[in-house]
Design an enzyme around this catalytic site. Structure first.
Site, PDB file in Angstrom:
ATOM      1  CB  ALA A 148     -78.261  16.867 -11.281  1.00  0.00           C
ATOM      2  N   PRO A 149     -75.789  17.388  -9.357  1.00  0.00           N
ATOM      3  CG  PRO A 149     -73.580  17.706 -10.092  1.00  0.00           C
ATOM      4  CD  PRO A 149     -74.897  17.086 -10.498  1.00  0.00           C
ATOM      5  CD1 TRP A 150     -74.216  21.356  -4.671  1.00  0.00           C
ATOM      6  CD2 TRP A 150     -72.717  22.615  -5.755  1.00  0.00           C
ATOM      7  NE1 TRP A 150     -72.996  21.144  -4.081  1.00  0.00           N
ATOM      8  CE2 TRP A 150     -72.056  21.912  -4.726  1.00  0.00           C
ATOM      9  CE3 TRP A 150     -71.960  23.469  -6.566  1.00  0.00           C
ATOM     10  CZ2 TRP A 150     -70.693  22.024  -4.482  1.00  0.00           C
ATOM     11  CZ3 TRP A 150     -70.596  23.583  -6.335  1.00  0.00           C
ATOM     12  CH2 TRP A 150     -69.980  22.872  -5.304  1.00  0.00           C
ATOM     13  CE  LYS A 196     -81.692  15.039  -4.523  1.00  0.00           C
ATOM     14  NZ  LYS A 196     -81.301  16.451  -4.410  1.00  0.00           N
ATOM     15  CD  GLU A 201     -79.902  19.123  -1.252  1.00  0.00           C
ATOM     16  OE1 GLU A 201     -79.676  18.712  -2.401  1.00  0.00           O
ATOM     17  OE2 GLU A 201     -79.626  18.473  -0.220  1.00  0.00           O
ATOM     18  CB  SER A 207     -69.356  13.709  -3.614  1.00  0.00           C
ATOM     19  OG  SER A 207     -70.455  13.197  -2.886  1.00  0.00           O
ATOM     20  CB  ALA A 257     -68.728  10.366  -0.030  1.00  0.00           C
ATOM     21  CD  GLU A 265     -70.390  10.315 -15.849  1.00  0.00           C
ATOM     22  OE1 GLU A 265     -69.217  10.687 -15.646  1.00  0.00           O
ATOM     23  OE2 GLU A 265     -70.720   9.604 -16.813  1.00  0.00           O
ATOM     24  CD  GLU A 314     -64.428  16.412  -6.429  1.00  0.00           C
ATOM     25  OE1 GLU A 314     -65.184  15.696  -5.764  1.00  0.00           O
ATOM     26  OE2 GLU A 314     -64.605  16.670  -7.618  1.00  0.00           O
TER      27      GLU A 314
END
Ligand code: NAD
Length: 507
Positions: free
Chosen positions: A157-159, A183, A186, A237, A239, A258, A396
């Site tokens: 997952a992202p932040w 995860k 971080e 992202s 990338a 996603e 983005e």
């Protein structure tokens, strides 16, 4: 050693594996920073591949029992989870705002209630998995569909919305009978850990939900390429998504991605201008613009362009930055100082290529001398004069920056809206029903809003087209993604010698 999470000071944050908080093996940690003040909140363990192995093993052990639990049993546990999270909503909102810097109004009004609603939705949806009814498609056989859990899901997952993203990943996976290792990013591990602990308290068996806190290149890659993980689900992202698809291909895992967005916001000449201006401000500044569906490119009919720019600029200039815990604050900091510097560099490059910041385009000065002086703040920024092929229009950036560009005809507007590698979300502003239908048909994105931008509901899918990825979060569609369909075919003749055998041998 303390094991509390969501606190402050030098508290250490652990992995959550097999229903227990535990230290990472390597003993390395990373500071979780409050981006509003720059102060260290807690130290979080950094998982290494051995920790990932343990988490995957815990998920693997839990799978047989959980996948055989009845939908009713899984649903009951999720109902209890919804109640627990709702009871903890203040604590969750406070922790979410502290680790991300987002205004408490957003955490308490959107992130937490949205997550509770999601849990409640999946509690119901767990009992509504559907397939074709048993039927006879050949004269000699009856066919049935079994919809089965896939196994161990590895998720990253992202932040930007740590709690909501934890929910979007964990809920459909476990509602469908899978077990999971998540995860989180971080820099924002806290609310995902609180969510996992609440799962255990709600009666979800140990090992069904595990969280490893670690970096992408180490823990993330170990999880995505783990031979005992059957499906990977990633939000982040484009990338990194491409790298994950590569890693997962080694053992042909199911992949759910996603990814990034660069949402167009198309204002036709008959639009309600006041609605479009207010919609553009809210749609581009939500979560400091760190929202994969945020409005980033406003294409405005030339006849309305100047008024639109003046209206948005006026509101952007009034937006209040500051203490995320002050209910009067509209805009918090960006998620990290590194990200803020990246955003500032993007705007500088756009300027050097001839674009103009009508308002913003700088770090605010009014916070000097306050506790937020060292925060990662950036002023709401409206850019004009950028060219369609410039970086600020095409890439983005994830920032409180809106680019406005004029257009002359409807076809041109749709062409420009589609002119990026992304296709996550878009909006069209018009009072004309035909135009609205055409825009929703012709814009290539996973979600098209008409006369609004941002709202989501648990019942409807979220996911991208093009390089914004594939797979859906939320809704019954996401449940289907976390299951595999098995065809079971029964002979109904009872004959030892089947008619079809004659096509192979006649003895
Ligand atoms: P990111 O891709 O840098 O990181 C996302 C996650 O991937 C983090 O947990 C990170 O640790 C991990 N990661 C990084 N490198 C990795 C690697 N080599 N292998 C495995 N894992 C790795 O993205 P971010 O900066 O955290 O979040 C912002 C991005 O997320 C934006 O592109 C945004 O559009 C996207 N996003 C998409 C959606 C969606 O639903 N489509 C929702 C939210 C955010």
């Amino acid at each position: 050693m303390q094991t509390t999470i969501g606190g402050s000071g030098s508290v250490l944050v652990h992995q959550y594996i097999g229903g227990r908080l535990r230290r990472a093996r390597g003993g390395e940690t990373q500071a979780v920073i409050d981006p509003a003040t720059g102060r260290t909140l807690v130290l979080a363990d950094l998982a290494d591949p051995a920790d990932v192995d343990e988490a995957v093993a815990a998920a693997r052990r839990a799978f047989p029992e959980w996948s055989r639990a009845t939908p009713g049993e899984r649903s009951a546990a999720l109902h209890r989870l919804a109640v627990l999270l709702d009871e903890r909503s203040e604590d969750l909102a406070r922790t979410e705002s502290t680790q991300t810097g987002k205004p408490i109004r957003l955490s308490a009004g959107f992130d937490v209630p949205g997550t509770v609603d999601n849990v409640a939705f999946f509690a119901g949806a767990a009992r509504h998995l559907e397939g074709k009814a048993q039927a006879e498609y050949s004269a000699d056989h009856a066919s049935a569909i079994r919809r089965e859990a896939i196994g161990v899901v590895g998720s990253i997952a992202p932040w930007n919305y740590p709690l909501q993203m934890a929910g979007w990943k964990i809920l459909p996976a476990i509602a469908a009978g899978n077990t999971i290792v998540l995860k989180p990013a971080e820099i924002t591990p806290l609310t995902a850990l609180m969510f996992a602990q609440a799962c255990t308290e709600a009666g979800i068996p140990d090992g069904v939900v595990n969280v490893v806190t670690g970096t992408g290149p180490v823990a993330g890659e170990a999880l995505m390429s783990h031979p005992d993980v059957n499906m990977v689900s990633f939000t982040g992202s484009t990338a990194v998504g491409k790298r994950i698809a590569q890693l997962a291909s080694q053992t042909v895992k199911r992949v759910h991605l996603e990814l990034g967005g660069k949402a167009p916001f198309v204002v036709f000449d008959d639009a309600d201008l006041e609605a479009a201006i207010h919609g553009a401000v809210a749609g581009s500044l939500i979560n400091s613009g760190q929202d994969c569906t945020a409005a980033t490119r406003a294409y405005v009919h030339r006849s309305l362009f100047d008024d639109f720019v003046d209206g948005v600029a006026e509101l952007f200039a009034k937006v209040r930055l500051g203490d995320p815990f002050d209910h009067a604050t509209d805009l918090g900091p960006l998620s990290s100082h590194r990200h803020r510097d990246r955003v500032a560099a993007h705007v500088e490059r756009a300027r050097s290529q001839g674009a103009k910041a009508v308002v913003g385009g700088e770090v605010p000065t009014e916070l000097r001398g306050t506790p937020w002086a060292e925060g990662a703040y950036y002023r709401p920024t409206l850019i004009t004069g950028a060219s369609q092929d410039s970086e600020i229009v095409r890439e983005e950036i994830f920032d409180p920056v809106l680019v406005a560009l004029p257009f002359d005809g409807d076809d041109e507007a749709i062409r420009l809206a589609n002119d990026t590698p992304f296709g996550l979300a878009a909006s069209a502003w018009t009072k004309d029903l035909v135009r609205a239908h055409r825009a929703s048909r012709d814009i290539k994105a996973g979600c098209v809003w008409i006369n609004d931008h941002i709202p989501i509901v648990s019942e409807m899918p979220h996911g991208g087209f093009k390089q914004s990825g594939y797979g859906k979060d939320m809704s019954a569609y996401s449940l289907e993604e976390y299951t595999q369909v098995k065809h079971v075919m029964h002979d109904v003749t009872g004959n030892a010698r089947k008619a079809w055998h004659r096509t192979v041998f006649t003895l």
